[in-house]
Motif scaffolding. Structure first.
Motif, short mmCIF file in Angstrom:
data_model
loop_
_atom_site.label_atom_id
_atom_site.label_comp_id
_atom_site.label_asym_id
_atom_site.label_seq_id
_atom_site.Cartn_x
_atom_site.Cartn_y
_atom_site.Cartn_z
N TRP A 68 0.17 0.05 -7.50
CA TRP A 68 0.19 -0.34 -6.09
C TRP A 68 -0.31 -1.76 -5.88
N HIS A 84 1.24 -4.86 -3.21
CA HIS A 84 0.30 -5.05 -2.10
C HIS A 84 -0.16 -6.51 -2.05
N THR A 135 7.48 -1.83 -6.47
CA THR A 135 7.47 -0.72 -5.50
C THR A 135 8.30 0.44 -6.04
N LEU A 192 6.43 2.20 -8.68
CA LEU A 192 5.28 2.94 -8.15
C LEU A 192 5.66 4.36 -7.71
N SER A 230 1.43 -1.14 2.97
CA SER A 230 0.82 -0.93 1.66
C SER A 230 -0.65 -0.48 1.80
N TYR A 276 -0.54 3.06 2.81
CA TYR A 276 0.05 3.82 1.69
C TYR A 276 -1.03 4.37 0.77
N LEU A 277 -1.93 3.49 0.32
CA LEU A 277 -2.95 3.93 -0.63
C LEU A 277 -3.96 4.86 0.05
#
Lengths: 67, 315
Positions: free
Chosen positions: B185, B189, B226, B229, B287, B290-291
């Motif tokens: 990630w 990011h 991406t 990932l 991003s 996302y995490l």
């Protein structure tokens, strides 16, 4: 000139000194708490106690206990 | 010491507690605390809450020590860049030697206390994380390759693995996948951020991808990383810490992130300048969530498992 107890330096560094004091108190609390938790979680007292150069009859396994 | 000599102590630029705290990079610490906490909570072994608290504290302090050592090493270039010019060392509040001392002291403290509180493997991983961030990333990669952020990102990926090892005492596929999630990630990011922040890395001679290979290549890299990932994120769903709730959340998040990365890849620089990098900023925000939401989903699965509903058991 005699140095004053409450010098301007003390005033200026008060925040820093209080911060260090709080960190030390926190450190003591962490170590103390860790010790209490570790000791209370022991399942067998022999993990905690040892002979320490002194005979401790309570740590000697009973003779014939396994028979 | 006389009163006169005390008066000679300079009153400008003296460091307060806040300056020393800033050396620890508190914003980075917050991510470390959250991911390490999740790694600890999703592990299948119960940890006493106080031991867990001390473990998270040690991991956070270890991360802070890395931050202080990083600022010590980079003190020559931090003053050259706007983003870092106000850090305590270039601002003249703290000397580099103080940062070095604080970093070494906190590194030793965090590693030893983590060892005493939990286990040797967790402490060794924390020591390796500090070593990796300072020696491998800061000293070696950062100023020598535009892939610095790719490999250096590993340092930020270790905390959930350490949290897991604190509980279980060993590394497993779940811990490795949580590591891989942050590791994969980090590049998209960071590069999404690099595309819209006017950086002055060139002045500091730090080779960033946007400057060494251009923005077109950076956009390509964001899309490729991406895509790479996605299988990592979805793969976690089928391990012991995943489940249908995580899978649904992950599918939505990956679709959003991929959609944003494709939009970012399709644009050229003229289009980006025309709308003030709106898409790049949107992808960066995506991003971030996302995490956070992936690890949040893992926490939800762990909470459901505690009530007998988590994982794939009912399916």
């Amino acid at each position: 000139m005699v140095i004053r107890v409450e010098h301007e330096l003390h005033q200026r560094r008060r925040g820093r000194n209080v911060g260090v004091g709080l960190l030390l108190v926190g450190f003591v609390a962490v170590i103390f708490g860790l010790t209490v938790v570790k000791v209370l979680n022991l399942t067998d007292i022999r993990e905690f106690e040892s002979f320490d150069h002194v005979a401790r009859p309570q740590l000697i396994p009973d003779e014939g206990a396994s028979e | 010491m006389t009163d006169a000599s005390l008066q000679s102590v300079t009153t400008t630029g003296e460091a307060g507690m806040g300056d020393y705290f800033a050396l620890l990079k508190p914003r980075v610490m917050s991510l470390v605390i959250f991911t390490a906490f999740v790694g600890l909570c999703v592990a299948p072994v119960h940890v006493h809450p106080f031991i867990g608290f001390v473990a998270i504290l040690c991991i956070a302090v270890g991360a802070g020590a890395s931050g202080a050592l990083n600022m010590w090493w980079d003190s020559d270039i931090d003053g050259l860049m706007r983003r870092t010019a106000k850090r305590p060392i270039p601002a003249g509040k703290v000397t580099p030697e103080e940062a070095l001392g604080l970093g070494i002291a906190l590194s030793g403290f965090s590693v030893v206390l983590l060892w005493l509180a939990t286990n040797a493997l967790a402490a060794a991983l924390l020591a390796f994380t500090i070593f990796f961030y300072i020696v491998v990333y800061s000293m070696w990669l950062k100023r020598s390759t535009p892939q610095n952020i790719v490999i250096g990102g590993a340092a930020g990926a270790f905390p959930p693995m350490i949290g897991w090892v604190v509980a279980t005492g060993s590394v497993s596929i779940e811990a490795m996948l949580m590591f891989a999630l942050i590791f994969m990630w980090t590049p998209p990011h960071f590069w999404a951020l690099a595309l819209f922040v006017k950086s002055d890395y060139g002045d500091a001679k730090v080779p960033m991808l946007t400057e060494t290979h251009g923005r077109r290549v950076t956009r390509n890299h964001v899309l490729v990383y991406t895509i790479a990932l996605i299988p990592v994120a979805l793969g976690i769903a089928f391990t012991s810490i995943g489940g249908p709730v995580y899978l649904v959340i992950s599918l939505v998040l990956n679709a959003r992130f991929l959609n944003g990365a494709i939009a970012l890849w399709r644009r050229d620089e003229d289009a980006a300048v025309a709308d003030n990098y709106a898409t790049e900023k949107r992808v960066f925000r995506i991003s971030l969530s996302y995490l956070f939401l992936h690890f949040g989903a893992l926490l939800i699965e762990a909470a459901l498992r505690a009530f007998g509903y988590g994982g794939w058991g009912l399916w």
